[in-house]
Structures are given as C-alpha cells and as structure tokens.
Design a protein around this motif. Structure first.
Motif, short mmCIF file in Angstrom:
data_model
loop_
_atom_site.label_atom_id
_atom_site.label_comp_id
_atom_site.label_asym_id
_atom_site.label_seq_id
_atom_site.Cartn_x
_atom_site.Cartn_y
_atom_site.Cartn_z
N TRP A 102 0.84 -1.21 0.00
CA TRP A 102 0.00 0.00 0.00
C TRP A 102 0.87 1.25 0.00
O TRP A 102 0.58 2.22 -0.72
CB TRP A 102 -0.91 -0.04 1.22
N GLN A 160 -11.16 -0.76 -5.89
CA GLN A 160 -10.85 -0.30 -4.54
C GLN A 160 -9.49 -0.84 -4.14
O GLN A 160 -9.21 -2.04 -4.29
CB GLN A 160 -11.91 -0.73 -3.52
N GLN A 162 -6.71 -2.17 -1.75
CA GLN A 162 -6.78 -2.96 -0.53
C GLN A 162 -6.13 -2.23 0.64
O GLN A 162 -4.97 -1.81 0.56
CB GLN A 162 -6.08 -4.32 -0.74
N THR A 163 -6.88 -2.09 1.72
CA THR A 163 -6.34 -1.46 2.93
C THR A 163 -5.37 -2.42 3.60
O THR A 163 -5.66 -3.60 3.73
CB THR A 163 -7.48 -1.11 3.91
N LEU A 167 -4.25 -1.41 9.24
CA LEU A 167 -5.19 -0.30 9.29
C LEU A 167 -6.65 -0.76 9.22
O LEU A 167 -7.56 0.07 9.22
CB LEU A 167 -4.93 0.68 8.14
N ILE A 168 -6.85 -2.06 9.16
CA ILE A 168 -8.21 -2.60 9.07
C ILE A 168 -8.85 -2.62 10.46
O ILE A 168 -8.20 -2.95 11.44
CB ILE A 168 -8.21 -4.01 8.45
N VAL A 193 -8.43 3.54 9.33
CA VAL A 193 -7.79 4.00 8.09
C VAL A 193 -8.21 5.42 7.76
O VAL A 193 -7.39 6.24 7.31
CB VAL A 193 -8.12 3.04 6.93
N ARG A 194 -9.46 5.77 8.02
CA ARG A 194 -9.92 7.14 7.73
C ARG A 194 -9.22 8.15 8.63
O ARG A 194 -8.86 9.25 8.19
CB ARG A 194 -11.43 7.23 7.89
N THR A 262 -8.68 4.06 -1.60
CA THR A 262 -8.57 3.22 -0.41
C THR A 262 -9.86 3.21 0.40
O THR A 262 -10.38 2.14 0.75
CB THR A 262 -7.41 3.69 0.48
N PHE A 263 -10.41 4.40 0.71
CA PHE A 263 -11.61 4.37 1.54
C PHE A 263 -12.89 4.70 0.77
O PHE A 263 -13.96 4.75 1.36
CB PHE A 263 -11.47 5.23 2.80
#
Length: 338
Positions: A102, A160, A162-163, A167-168, A193-194, A262-263
């Motif tokens: 990432w 999208q 992948q996170t 951070l999940i 993550v946000r 990402t988000f």
C-alpha cells in the motif's frame, strides 16, 4: 488575522458563528436527550456523518491543495486536474495489486502523476502563460482525452485499493453515543484507516504552509507569481521553480487518488467529481491559500455528508449554496491570500 478583523467588522455574524460552533460541539460531546434523538435520529448516525465529512474534507484538501498551487498560486487554469486524481488512483491500484504494498502505491502514484504534471507545464502551460481562455479550452480537451485513455486501459469497473491489515478495523473514540440501561456508556467506533488518512492530510497541509511561508523556495514561488520578470533578473531559474511546483501539485493529486481509492473507490467519472470539488473548495477557501483550502475542504465535506444523511435529495444543492453565499459575501474567499 482574518478572524479578528471579521469579528470587528461583522460582530453579528461572528456571534452567529460562535453560537453555531458551540451547538456543534455540544451535539458531539453531550449525551443526547430522548427528544433530540426523536427529532434528528440516533447520535451514532450524526457522529458518523460528522467524521465522514471531516475525513472526506481531508481527501478534498489533498486534491484541492495541489489545485490551489497550480490555479490559485501560479495562475495556471488546469481543468485536467481531476484526470490527474483519477490517474493516480488507477496507478495506485495497479501497484498495490501487483506488489501488495500500500505504501509503495503512494510513492509510484506521486512520481508518475508528477511526471505528467511536468510534461503539462513544459509543453502546454509554458506556451500559454497568461492566456486563461486557451488554457481552459486546452485542458478541457486534455481531460476528455485522458478520460477516454483511462477508460480504454482500465475499463468501466469500480476499483478499490486494498487497505493494509494494520489499518483494518475500527478504533474506539472517547465520544459517548448512548447510555445502556445499566448506566454503562457506549462509545463511538470509527475506521482507523480514515483517521490515519486525515492525520496524513493535516501533516501535508502544515508542511506545504511551512514550505511556502517559511522557506526560501516558498519566497521564490510567491515572488515569481507577483513579478516573475524582476525575479528572473536576479538570476533565479523561475521556469525550473514553476516546473517543480507544478509537479508537486500534480503529485498531490495522484496521492489523493490512492487515498480516494482506499476508503472509497475509483471509477470513470470520479475525475469530474473531484475537479468540481476542487473548484468549489478553492472558491470557498480563497485562491492561493493553503489554510483556505483546508477550511473550504472541511466545510464542503461536512456539508456533503450531513446533507446526504438529513436532506439527501438536496445534499448537492447545499454545497453550491455555500459557494454562492461565499461569492456574495466575501468574493475573494474566506482565507484568501493577500
């Protein structure tokens, strides 16, 4: 400062603003009585909308900060800026899917989109300096070409990024959303993550402000915008400096594309959406102002998210109503660069 001058000139509006901020803080930190929840719904929904708006504002800021460097500071009308955002998102997705990294997707997206920005500055904007209409028409055409090329290369699917595993998941915030019958408080859970991405946007904003206002290169950039002929006469390679600034602004758009992928997600049409968002943010905050871009981004992000929850039919209208009010009351923007 702008705030003190605004209070002196408009005490009534300042009082209304202070009351509004106090009410918002009370809504965030206080335990809602049953009557308030009956009128506005659950506090969890309200707080999620507020935090979604703030974090979306962080994403808008990362796009608009590059735009305000190019448009507001350098006076280059780049209506292909949204294409740079989408291209960065696609590059980030490809690198993340290929390498599984990432963090590497941010680096490659920044470098790739910055290179595109360098080519645009050298072969397009340098040949049309001061010709706003030509810049507008040419970059509109380029944005259409870029959109078709990306549609051909990546198709019309949604992607999208992948996170990363670290951070999940949610993190517990010290904000009470309800009280159980046993008297135990229930705290808000929000995606980590946000929060990390918003913190990164704050770091980027502070670094940009310091670079423009507290360093020699920032002084050169601002002097070059105001009077490039005099600066060039001192021996400064002003065109080289402008290429670097354009590359930075474009690279930030590419980084924002990875953040958005990402988000949220990346797909055809996101370029137009984020170009419009950048325009609104810069108009509301003030051209050439990094703090203005930050303030405008948070205002527009909150307006979008709160509007989508409480008045979904008219959510987009609220955004443009804010822009119209700012243009009517303070045409130069809330924190315009002097």
């Amino acid at each position: 400062m702008f705030v003190s001058r605004f209070i002196e000139r408009h005490p009534a509006w300042a009082l209304i603003g202070i009351i509004a901020i106090a009410v918002l803080l009370w809504l965030i930190f206080a335990v809602w009585p049953p009557g308030l929840e009956a009128a506005f719904g659950r506090k969890r929904v309200f707080l999620n909308a507020v935090f979604n708006g703030i974090t979306l504002g962080g994403l808008y800021f990362m796009v608009a900060s590059g735009f305000t460097l190019i448009f507001g500071l350098m006076r280059n009308v780049n209506l292909a800026h949204g294409s740079l955002y989408l291209f960065g998102g696609y590059i980030g997705y490809a690198i993340s899917a290929w390498t599984g990294s990432w963090v590497l997707s941010f680096v490659v997206a920044f470098l790739a989109v910055a290179l595109v920005g360098v080519l645009l500055q050298i072969f397009v904007f340098r040949r049309m300096e001061g010709q706003d209409l030509r810049q507008t028409m040419v970059t509109i055409g380029l944005s259409i070409v870029f959109a078709d090329l990306m549609l051909w290369a990546f198709g019309g699917d949604f992607y999208q990024i992948q996170t990363p595993s670290w951070l999940i998941g949610p993190v517990q915030l010290p904000l009470i959303i309800a009280i159980k019958s046993s008297g135990e408080p229930v705290y808000l859970q929000y995606p980590l993550v946000r929060l990390v991405i918003f913190a990164a946007s704050v770091v980027v904003g502070v670094a940009m402000w310091l670079a423009l206002n507290r360093t020699r290169i920032g002084m050169i950039v601002r002097a070059g915008v105001d009077d490039r002929d005099i600066l060039a006469a001192t021996g400064v390679q002003i065109q080289f400096v402008f290429v670097l600034v354009f590359a930075l602004g474009a690279g930030l758009a590419g980084v924002a594309g990875v953040v958005g992928g990402t988000f949220q997600s990346i797909s055809p049409g996101e370029d137009t959406r984020f170009l419009l968002a950048s325009l609104v943010v810069v108009i509301v905050g003030g051209m050439g102002s990094i703090p203005g871009a930050a303030l405008g981004a948070v205002i527009i992000g909150l307006a979008e998210q709160l509007g989508s929850v409480y008045i979904p039919t008219y959510a987009i209208v609220v955004t443009f109503l804010i822009m119209v009010l700012v243009l009517a009351l303070r045409p130069q923007g809330l924190l315009a660069r002097r």
